[in-house]
Write a protein that holds these residues in place. Structure first.
Motif, PDB file in Angstrom:
ATOM      1  N   ASN A 171       0.968  27.129  33.737  1.00 29.34           N
ATOM      2  CA  ASN A 171       2.364  26.876  33.330  1.00 29.34           C
ATOM      3  C   ASN A 171       2.840  27.802  32.217  1.00 29.34           C
ATOM      4  O   ASN A 171       3.607  27.406  31.343  1.00 29.34           O
ATOM      5  CB  ASN A 171       2.555  25.425  32.855  1.00 29.34           C
ATOM      6  N   GLU A 172       2.359  29.027  32.264  1.00 27.97           N
ATOM      7  CA  GLU A 172       2.675  29.961  31.195  1.00 27.97           C
ATOM      8  C   GLU A 172       2.972  31.311  31.816  1.00 27.97           C
ATOM      9  O   GLU A 172       2.313  31.727  32.769  1.00 27.97           O
ATOM     10  CB  GLU A 172       1.435  30.031  30.265  1.00 27.97           C
ATOM     11  N   LYS A 173       3.998  31.985  31.268  1.00 27.40           N
ATOM     12  CA  LYS A 173       4.293  33.331  31.750  1.00 27.40           C
ATOM     13  C   LYS A 173       3.535  34.348  30.884  1.00 27.40           C
ATOM     14  O   LYS A 173       3.749  34.426  29.678  1.00 27.40           O
ATOM     15  CB  LYS A 173       5.801  33.598  31.690  1.00 27.40           C
ATOM     16  N   LEU A 174       2.645  35.097  31.537  1.00 28.86           N
ATOM     17  CA  LEU A 174       1.850  36.084  30.819  1.00 28.86           C
ATOM     18  C   LEU A 174       2.291  37.470  31.250  1.00 28.86           C
ATOM     19  O   LEU A 174       2.529  37.689  32.437  1.00 28.86           O
ATOM     20  CB  LEU A 174       0.368  35.944  31.178  1.00 28.86           C
ATOM     21  N   PHE A 175       2.364  38.398  30.303  1.00 32.27           N
ATOM     22  CA  PHE A 175       2.597  39.774  30.709  1.00 32.27           C
ATOM     23  C   PHE A 175       1.274  40.514  30.640  1.00 32.27           C
ATOM     24  O   PHE A 175       0.637  40.586  29.586  1.00 32.27           O
ATOM     25  CB  PHE A 175       3.652  40.461  29.842  1.00 32.27           C
ATOM     26  N   VAL A 176       0.837  41.031  31.786  1.00 34.79           N
ATOM     27  CA  VAL A 176      -0.478  41.681  31.872  1.00 34.79           C
ATOM     28  C   VAL A 176      -0.282  43.148  32.233  1.00 34.79           C
ATOM     29  O   VAL A 176       0.435  43.463  33.184  1.00 34.79           O
ATOM     30  CB  VAL A 176      -1.352  41.009  32.960  1.00 34.79           C
ATOM     31  N   THR A 177      -0.910  44.034  31.462  1.00 38.89           N
ATOM     32  CA  THR A 177      -0.916  45.451  31.825  1.00 38.89           C
ATOM     33  C   THR A 177      -2.363  45.880  32.058  1.00 38.89           C
ATOM     34  O   THR A 177      -3.282  45.336  31.433  1.00 38.89           O
ATOM     35  CB  THR A 177      -0.323  46.341  30.715  1.00 38.89           C
TER      36      THR A 177
END
Lengths: 126, 367
Positions: B178-184
Motif C-alpha cells: 500500500n505504498e508508492k515507491l520510486f525505484v531506479t
C-alpha cells in the motif's frame, strides 16, 4: 618470559633476557578495523621510548605505532608486512611487530599490567 | 546543531553499527563484520545502504520546466525519455561544480538526487534560478535505500515485482505494501542494483524484509571502497567548486547536442576546455606494493617537480591492493606514466592507470 605490559598508545611488550617483543593490542585492532598496511622500523636502527617505530593503516586511516621502551631493533616481523590481515587475526601472538635489545629495563616500570590496561582501554573507548 | 538521524537509525544500532557524523547526520561507517567483509559481500551477494541523508528533490512542471532546466544542466532533457536518468552537475558560470547529481524525468516533472552535504545549498541555487514558477520539494519525508550487488535483483524483485524489467539508469513508480515507491536501477558501487525512495514510516519494515531475504546492511566505509574501485567521483574529494567536469574527466556526462550551442550555466568554460584541454585532469593511480596514499598526498614526477595531488586513496578489497584517484598535470595523465607519491616524508613509485579498478557490471537491455 616476563609478564606482558601495556602502554597508553595500545602497544604490548614482553621481555626475554634483554630482548623485548612489541606489538599492538587486540583492543587497538578493534578500534582500527581491517588492517591493510604495516610498516616496521629498520633492523639495526635505534628507537626512543614513546617515539614512532612504525605505521599501521586500516581501510579508514593511518596510525603511528610507538615503542614503549628505548632500544636497538634486532628483528622485525616481515610476515605482517606481507599479510597485514594477520594483525587483526592474532595481534597479541604471531603478529608481533619488532624486537628490541633494550637499554634500560626500568622503562618497563612506567607501563600498565593487563588489569590496568583493560580498565584504561574501557575508559578511553567509551 | 543537533545531529540528524535517518529513519533507519534504530535498525543500524540494533545491527551494531559504528557511527560517524556525515554531513550533519549520524551514519553507520561499518557494522560488526567490518569494511572488507561488507565490501566483498556487496560484490558477491547483496548489500543494503542507507542513503537517506541524500536529498530527494522533486520539481513539478511540464515542458517549460524542461526548457528552464536545460539552461542549468548540460543535458539534452528534451529528448530524455520519461523514467530515464542522467548523471549531471550543478555548476557556476566558471563550470565549477556545486554538486554532482542524478536527474530522472518523471511524469510529474523531475526527481533530482543530491549529495547530503550540498542539498540545502543546491535547493537555494535552483530556487533562485527557477523562480517560483515550479513547485519544488526537497522531500524529508522519504528515505532512500540502495541495494547493490549481483543478488539484489532477485531479492528486490521478490518484494517489488517487476523491478527486474528496469534497465540501468531507468526508474518507475511501483506499488508495494500500500505504498508508492520510486525505484531506479542505479547505484554507486559498480554493481547492478537499485535505489528505492520510500516514505520514512515504511523504510525500516522494508529493509528488515530485504535482510530476511538475504541482503545485509553495509556502512559508508565499504561504500567508499566500492565507489573508488568503480572509479566513481565523490563530491568534496574528486569534485568541488574549483573543478570542472572536463578536469574531472567526466565529459561523457555532457550531452553532445548541448556542446555546439551551449546555453547552459558554465557552457563557455566547458567548450573552451573541450577545445584547449584542461591544465590538470583526474586519473586513476596504482601505488606499487602495498603502500596506501591518502587524500592530499602530493604527486611528483621523476625530476622532483610536484605535478598533482591525490583526492581519494584506500585499499581496494576486491582489487586486493592499494588504489587512488587524483589530479595530475595533463602531460602526466597518460596511462602507464610513472609517478612518485610522497607519504610520510618519503617518495614511493606509482603508475597512472585506467579507471575503473574493478569492472562494472551494470544491466542493460533487459527490455
Amino acid at each position: 618470559m616476563s609478564e606482558v605490559k601495556f602502554s597508553k598508545e595500545h602497544e604490548w611488550i614482553t621481555l626475554e633476557g634483554d630482548v623485548a617483543t612489541i606489538g599492538i593490542t587486540k583492543h587497538a585492532t578493534e578500534m582500527l578495523g581491517d588492517i591493510v598496511f604495516a610498516e616496521l622500523p629498520e633492523k639495526g636502527s635505534s628507537v626512543e621510548k614513546d617515539g614512532t617505530a612504525g605505521v599501521v593503516e586500516s581501510t579508514k586511516a593511518a596510525s603511528d605505532v610507538y615503542t614503549p621502551v628505548s632500544g636497538e631493533v634486532v628483528d622485525t616481523n616481515q610476515s605482517i608486512v606481507d599479510d597485514p590481515a594477520k594483525i587483526n587475526e592474532d595481534p597479541e601472538g604471531g603478529a608481533w611487530f619488532f624486537k628490541l635489545k633494550i637499554k634500560d629495563t626500568s622503562e618497563l616500570d612506567t607501563l600498565m599490567n593487563k588489569e590496568e590496561y583493560d580498565k584504561f582501554a574501557k575508559e578511553t573507548s567509551s | 546543531m543537533e545531529i540528524k538521524k535517518t529513519s533507519l537509525n534504530k535498525l543500524h544500532q540494533s545491527n551494531n553499527a559504528k557511527f560517524v557524523e556525515f554531513a550533519g547526520y549520524e551514519m553507520p561507517i561499518q557494522y560488526s563484520k567490518g569494511i572488507i567483509e561488507e565490501h566483498k559481500f556487496t560484490r558477491s551477494n547483496s548489500g543494503i545502504f542507507d542513503v537517506s541523508h541524500m536529498g530527494q528533490l522533486f520539481i513539478h512542471g511540464d515542458e517549460s520546466l524542461t526548457e528552464e532546466l536545460e539552461k542549468i544542466f548540460p543535458l539534452d532533457l528534451k529528448n530524455l525519455k520519461q523514467n530515464c536518468s542522467k548523471y549531471s552537475f550543478l555548476m557556476n558560470e566558471d563550470a565549477g561544480i556545486y554538486d554532482d547529481l542524478i536527474i530522472t524525468k518523471i511524469e510529474e516533472g523531475y526527481l533530482i538526487i543530491l549529495n547530503a552535504a550540498c542539498k540545502n545549498k543546491d535547493f537555494d541555487i535552483l530556487s533562485n534560478l527557477l523562480g517560483s514558477k515550479f513547485k519544488m520539494n526537497l522531500d524529508n519525508n522519504r528515505s532512500l535505500i540502495a541495494i547493490q550487488g549481483p543478488k539484489s535483483v532477485e531479492i528486490l524483485n521478490s518484494i517489488i515485482n517487476g523491478v527486474d524489467q528496469l534497465n540501468f539508469m531507468t526508474g518507475n513508480w511501483f506499488d508495494s505494501d500500500n505504498e508508492k515507491l520510486f525505484v531506479t536501477r542505479s547505484g554507486y558501487t559498480g554493481e547492478d542494483g537499485f535505489e528505492i525512495s520510500i516514505s520514512n514510516d515504511k523504510a525500516e519494515k522494508f529493509v528488515k524484509n530485504l535482510i530476511e531475504k538475504g541482503a545485509q546492511l553495509i556502512g559508508l566505509g565499504a561504500r567508499d571502497t566500492l565507489r573508488l574501485e568503480a572509479g566513481l567521483c565523490l563530491y568534496g574529494h574528486e569534485l568541488d567548486i574549483n573543478k570542472t567536469p572536463v578536469e574531472a574527466n567526466l565529459r561523457w556526462a555532457i550531452s553532445k547536442s548541448r556542446l555546439s550551442n551551449g546555453g547552459f550555466i558554465g557552457s563557455k568554460k566547458i567548450m573552451n576546455q573541450m577545445q584547449d584541454g584542461a591544465r590538470q585532469i583526474r586519473v586513476g593511480i596504482k601505488p606499487e606494493g602495498r603502500l596506501i596514499a591518502r587524500e592530499k598526498t602530493k604527486i611528483f614526477n621523476d625530476t622532483d617537480k610536484q605535478i598533482g595531488e591525490i583526492t581519494s586513496g584506500t585499499f581496494g578489497p576486491s582489487v586486493n591492493g592499494p588504489i587512488a584517484m587524483g589530479y595530475v598535470d595533463k602531460e602526466f595523465s597518460k596511462v602507464h606514466t610513472k609517478i612518485l607519491l610522497e607519504v610520510r616524508g618519503k617518495k614511493y613509485p606509482a603508475n597512472i592507470c585506467t579507471l575503473p579498478f574493478y569492472k562494472k557490471s551494470y544491466v542493460k537491455g533487459v527490455n
